[in-house]
Design a protein around this motif. Structure first.
Motif, PDB file in Angstrom:
ATOM      1  N   GLU A 138       0.903  -1.159  -0.131  1.00  0.00           N
ATOM      2  CA  GLU A 138       0.119  -0.023  -0.046  1.00  0.00           C
ATOM      3  C   GLU A 138       0.969   1.458  -0.086  1.00  0.00           C
ATOM      4  OE1 GLU A 138      -0.687   0.031   4.946  1.00  0.00           O
ATOM      5  OE2 GLU A 138      -2.414  -0.439   3.680  1.00  0.00           O
ATOM      6  N   ASP A 139       2.288   1.136   0.297  1.00  0.00           N
ATOM      7  CA  ASP A 139       3.188   2.228   0.019  1.00  0.00           C
ATOM      8  C   ASP A 139       3.831   2.581  -1.296  1.00  0.00           C
ATOM      9  OD1 ASP A 139       4.813   0.049  -0.350  1.00  0.00           O
ATOM     10  OD2 ASP A 139       5.990   0.654   1.752  1.00  0.00           O
ATOM     11  N   GLY A 140       3.142   1.528  -2.243  1.00  0.00           N
ATOM     12  CA  GLY A 140       3.535   1.726  -3.601  1.00  0.00           C
ATOM     13  C   GLY A 140       4.989   1.075  -3.841  1.00  0.00           C
ATOM     14  N   HIS A 141       5.606   0.528  -3.009  1.00  0.00           N
ATOM     15  CA  HIS A 141       6.877   0.034  -3.112  1.00  0.00           C
ATOM     16  C   HIS A 141       6.621  -1.578  -3.449  1.00  0.00           C
ATOM     17  CE1 HIS A 141       8.669   3.151  -0.423  1.00  0.00           C
ATOM     18  NE2 HIS A 141       8.947   3.529  -1.682  1.00  0.00           N
ATOM     19  N   ALA A 142       7.250  -2.068  -4.546  1.00  0.00           N
ATOM     20  CA  ALA A 142       7.489  -3.343  -4.911  1.00  0.00           C
ATOM     21  C   ALA A 142       8.291  -4.365  -4.343  1.00  0.00           C
ATOM     22  CB  ALA A 142       7.724  -3.566  -6.484  1.00  0.00           C
ATOM     23  N   ARG A 143       8.130  -5.144  -3.689  1.00  0.00           N
ATOM     24  CA  ARG A 143       8.904  -6.022  -2.686  1.00  0.00           C
ATOM     25  C   ARG A 143       8.791  -7.773  -3.434  1.00  0.00           C
ATOM     26  NH1 ARG A 143       6.393  -2.599   0.862  1.00  0.00           N
ATOM     27  NH2 ARG A 143       7.915  -1.097   1.725  1.00  0.00           N
ATOM     28  N   PRO A 144       9.844  -8.511  -2.958  1.00  0.00           N
ATOM     29  CA  PRO A 144       9.558 -10.020  -3.507  1.00  0.00           C
ATOM     30  C   PRO A 144       8.429 -10.411  -2.434  1.00  0.00           C
ATOM     31  CG  PRO A 144      11.461  -9.574  -2.217  1.00  0.00           C
ATOM     32  CD  PRO A 144      11.161  -8.426  -2.488  1.00  0.00           C
ATOM     33  N   ALA A 145       7.952 -11.431  -2.652  1.00  0.00           N
ATOM     34  CA  ALA A 145       6.579 -11.859  -1.665  1.00  0.00           C
ATOM     35  C   ALA A 145       7.181 -12.221  -0.212  1.00  0.00           C
ATOM     36  CB  ALA A 145       5.873 -13.250  -2.185  1.00  0.00           C
ATOM     37  N   TRP A 146       8.340 -12.695  -0.079  1.00  0.00           N
ATOM     38  CA  TRP A 146       8.842 -12.936   1.352  1.00  0.00           C
ATOM     39  C   TRP A 146       9.070 -11.638   1.966  1.00  0.00           C
ATOM     40  CZ3 TRP A 146      13.188 -10.759   3.513  1.00  0.00           C
ATOM     41  CH2 TRP A 146      14.070 -10.787   2.539  1.00  0.00           C
ATOM     42  N   ASP A 193      23.914  -8.408  -5.698  1.00  0.00           N
ATOM     43  CA  ASP A 193      22.728  -7.685  -5.862  1.00  0.00           C
ATOM     44  C   ASP A 193      21.465  -8.868  -6.454  1.00  0.00           C
ATOM     45  OD1 ASP A 193      20.343  -6.412  -5.616  1.00  0.00           O
ATOM     46  OD2 ASP A 193      21.067  -4.674  -6.590  1.00  0.00           O
ATOM     47  N   THR A 194      20.942  -9.380  -5.491  1.00  0.00           N
ATOM     48  CA  THR A 194      19.955 -10.234  -5.793  1.00  0.00           C
ATOM     49  C   THR A 194      18.486  -9.869  -5.948  1.00  0.00           C
ATOM     50  OG1 THR A 194      19.792 -11.712  -3.915  1.00  0.00           O
ATOM     51  CG2 THR A 194      21.368 -12.392  -5.788  1.00  0.00           C
ATOM     52  N   HIS A 195      18.374  -8.613  -5.294  1.00  0.00           N
ATOM     53  CA  HIS A 195      17.133  -7.911  -5.331  1.00  0.00           C
ATOM     54  C   HIS A 195      16.208  -8.034  -6.983  1.00  0.00           C
ATOM     55  CE1 HIS A 195      17.243  -5.998  -1.827  1.00  0.00           C
ATOM     56  NE2 HIS A 195      18.365  -5.395  -2.069  1.00  0.00           N
ATOM     57  N   LEU A 196      15.226  -8.595  -7.036  1.00  0.00           N
ATOM     58  CA  LEU A 196      14.702  -8.682  -8.207  1.00  0.00           C
ATOM     59  C   LEU A 196      14.533  -7.650  -9.032  1.00  0.00           C
ATOM     60  CD1 LEU A 196      11.252 -10.546  -7.174  1.00  0.00           C
ATOM     61  CD2 LEU A 196      13.510 -11.758  -8.039  1.00  0.00           C
ATOM     62  N   LEU A 197      14.424  -7.607 -10.248  1.00  0.00           N
ATOM     63  CA  LEU A 197      14.440  -6.521 -11.166  1.00  0.00           C
ATOM     64  C   LEU A 197      13.461  -5.335 -10.962  1.00  0.00           C
ATOM     65  CD1 LEU A 197      15.928  -7.893 -14.615  1.00  0.00           C
ATOM     66  CD2 LEU A 197      17.222  -6.910 -12.738  1.00  0.00           C
ATOM     67  N   ASP A 198      12.179  -5.749 -10.622  1.00  0.00           N
ATOM     68  CA  ASP A 198      11.303  -4.849 -10.505  1.00  0.00           C
ATOM     69  C   ASP A 198      11.064  -4.182  -9.090  1.00  0.00           C
ATOM     70  OD1 ASP A 198      10.245  -4.870 -13.146  1.00  0.00           O
ATOM     71  OD2 ASP A 198       9.182  -6.913 -12.712  1.00  0.00           O
ATOM     72  N   SER A 199      12.021  -4.966  -8.074  1.00  0.00           N
ATOM     73  CA  SER A 199      11.939  -4.408  -6.670  1.00  0.00           C
ATOM     74  C   SER A 199      12.468  -2.982  -6.560  1.00  0.00           C
ATOM     75  CB  SER A 199      12.781  -5.311  -6.045  1.00  0.00           C
ATOM     76  OG  SER A 199      13.119  -4.692  -4.531  1.00  0.00           O
ATOM     77  N   HIS A 200      11.823  -2.345  -5.420  1.00  0.00           N
ATOM     78  CA  HIS A 200      12.086  -0.693  -5.242  1.00  0.00           C
ATOM     79  C   HIS A 200      13.587  -0.648  -4.867  1.00  0.00           C
ATOM     80  CE1 HIS A 200      11.881  -0.017  -0.794  1.00  0.00           C
ATOM     81  NE2 HIS A 200      11.287  -1.304  -0.834  1.00  0.00           N
ATOM     82  N   ARG A 201      14.186  -1.693  -4.323  1.00  0.00           N
ATOM     83  CA  ARG A 201      15.676  -1.950  -4.012  1.00  0.00           C
ATOM     84  C   ARG A 201      16.618  -2.269  -4.716  1.00  0.00           C
ATOM     85  NH1 ARG A 201      16.888  -3.087   1.213  1.00  0.00           N
ATOM     86  NH2 ARG A 201      19.098  -1.885  -0.053  1.00  0.00           N
ATOM     87  N   ARG A 202      16.260  -2.587  -5.827  1.00  0.00           N
ATOM     88  CA  ARG A 202      17.102  -2.907  -6.973  1.00  0.00           C
ATOM     89  C   ARG A 202      18.133  -1.749  -7.067  1.00  0.00           C
ATOM     90  NH1 ARG A 202      19.651  -7.557  -9.076  1.00  0.00           N
ATOM     91  NH2 ARG A 202      20.984  -6.733 -10.815  1.00  0.00           N
ATOM     92  N   GLY A 203      19.345  -2.171  -7.018  1.00  0.00           N
ATOM     93  CA  GLY A 203      20.507  -1.107  -7.448  1.00  0.00           C
ATOM     94  C   GLY A 203      20.626  -0.027  -6.388  1.00  0.00           C
ATOM     95  N   SER A 204      20.124  -0.240  -5.060  1.00  0.00           N
ATOM     96  CA  SER A 204      20.125   0.836  -3.967  1.00  0.00           C
ATOM     97  C   SER A 204      21.405   0.786  -3.172  1.00  0.00           C
ATOM     98  CB  SER A 204      18.998   0.491  -3.093  1.00  0.00           C
ATOM     99  OG  SER A 204      18.949  -0.663  -2.350  1.00  0.00           O
ATOM    100  N   SER A 205      22.257  -0.272  -3.303  1.00  0.00           N
ATOM    101  CA  SER A 205      23.479  -0.512  -2.474  1.00  0.00           C
ATOM    102  C   SER A 205      24.477   0.639  -2.794  1.00  0.00           C
ATOM    103  CB  SER A 205      23.869  -1.908  -2.532  1.00  0.00           C
ATOM    104  OG  SER A 205      24.752  -2.247  -3.606  1.00  0.00           O
ATOM    105  N   GLY A 206      24.489   1.033  -4.067  1.00  0.00           N
ATOM    106  CA  GLY A 206      25.624   1.776  -4.478  1.00  0.00           C
ATOM    107  C   GLY A 206      27.028   0.963  -4.853  1.00  0.00           C
ATOM    108  N   VAL A 207      26.719  -0.389  -4.774  1.00  0.00           N
ATOM    109  CA  VAL A 207      27.843  -1.248  -5.283  1.00  0.00           C
ATOM    110  C   VAL A 207      27.552  -1.837  -6.621  1.00  0.00           C
ATOM    111  CG1 VAL A 207      28.773  -3.660  -4.754  1.00  0.00           C
ATOM    112  CG2 VAL A 207      28.146  -2.388  -2.817  1.00  0.00           C
ATOM    113  N   TRP A 208      25.896  -2.171  -6.900  1.00  0.00           N
ATOM    114  CA  TRP A 208      25.624  -2.419  -8.156  1.00  0.00           C
ATOM    115  C   TRP A 208      24.624  -1.470  -8.631  1.00  0.00           C
ATOM    116  CZ3 TRP A 208      28.570  -6.070 -10.229  1.00  0.00           C
ATOM    117  CH2 TRP A 208      29.066  -6.849  -9.391  1.00  0.00           C
ATOM    118  N   THR A 209      24.658  -0.886  -9.693  1.00  0.00           N
ATOM    119  CA  THR A 209      23.690   0.203 -10.092  1.00  0.00           C
ATOM    120  C   THR A 209      22.699  -0.406 -10.821  1.00  0.00           C
ATOM    121  OG1 THR A 209      24.982   0.678 -12.115  1.00  0.00           O
ATOM    122  CG2 THR A 209      25.601   1.997 -10.047  1.00  0.00           C
ATOM    123  N   SER A 210      22.398  -1.583 -11.253  1.00  0.00           N
ATOM    124  CA  SER A 210      21.400  -1.927 -12.028  1.00  0.00           C
ATOM    125  C   SER A 210      21.307  -3.413 -11.780  1.00  0.00           C
ATOM    126  CB  SER A 210      21.594  -1.539 -13.425  1.00  0.00           C
ATOM    127  OG  SER A 210      22.640  -2.185 -13.925  1.00  0.00           O
TER     128      SER A 210
END
Length: 208
Positions: free
Chosen positions: A19-27, A191-208
């Motif tokens: 409901e916050d509009g952020h996409a996350r994996p189901a877990w 970075d194993t965040h799903l490509l559609d996750s709002h966290r993808r690329g957020s670490s600064g180590v990997w940008t995409s």
């Protein structure tokens, strides 16, 4: 975790939009503890000795259990293990082992407790060389996975296999290839965040 909360909607092949509009994996979309961990901590770089040692320890305790179990017990783990200070834990005796086995707040597994103590001593020895954090980060791969679904996320890699072997050679225990890949995910080495996750690329180590 596969159950979706009533206030979330499915979006894309592998994420759930809250409901916050952020996409996350189901877990990470249902349990508030896991959601907060996912949003603020998982996959962010950890490069200090104590931080890496703590996560090596907790990943070892997680073997055969769910991460949610470990996360809920983490405050008790930190209290029981003196804030995961390697210098303190390296001096633990059999009295400490028995104390920990009696602590209902943590995972009471004798082998894992002994491994945590052995790993503290191995961490101290590594200071004479490159140090634990530097050693672990030296196994960062040239590329990172780009999963769209949970099924596309690997559970180990050539680098996690090599890291496991090196840590074992250095005297560490409970550092198998799958456990080490989970560590690499948790501290930002991959970075194993799903490509559609709002966290993808957020670490600064990997940008995409």
């Amino acid at each position: 975790m596969t159950q979706e909360a009533s206030n979330t909607t499915a979006a894309g092949p592998g994420v759930v939009v809250g409901e916050d509009g952020h996409a996350r994996p189901a877990w990470a979309a249902v349990d508030p503890l896991l959601r907060d961990y996912y949003d603020g901590e998982w996959g962010m770089p950890v490069t200090d000795e104590r931080g890496v040692y703590e996560r090596v320890s907790l990943e070892g305790f997680q073997a055969g259990l769910s991460w949610a179990t470990i996360l809920r017990k983490r405050p008790a783990f930190r209290e029981a293990f003196n804030g995961f200070d390697p210098d303190v834990i390296a001096a633990y005796t059999e009295t400490d082992v028995e104390r920990l086995l009696a602590d209902t707040g943590i995972v009471r597994n004798r082998q894992k407790i002994r491994a945590t103590i052995a790993n503290a001593r191995a961490t101290i020895r590594l200071r004479e060389d490159m140090g634990l954090a530097h050693l672990v980060w030296s196994f960062r791969p040239e590329t990172t996975p780009r999963p769209r679904t949970f099924a596309e996320i690997p559970t180990k890699s050539a680098e996690s296999i090599a890291l496991s072997k090196e840590l074992r050679r250095r005297g560490f225990a409970f550092v198998g290839p799958t456990t080490m890949f989970a560590l690499m995910e948790a501290i930002g080495i991959v970075d194993t965040h799903l490509l559609d996750s709002h966290r993808r690329g957020s670490s600064g180590v990997w940008t995409s």
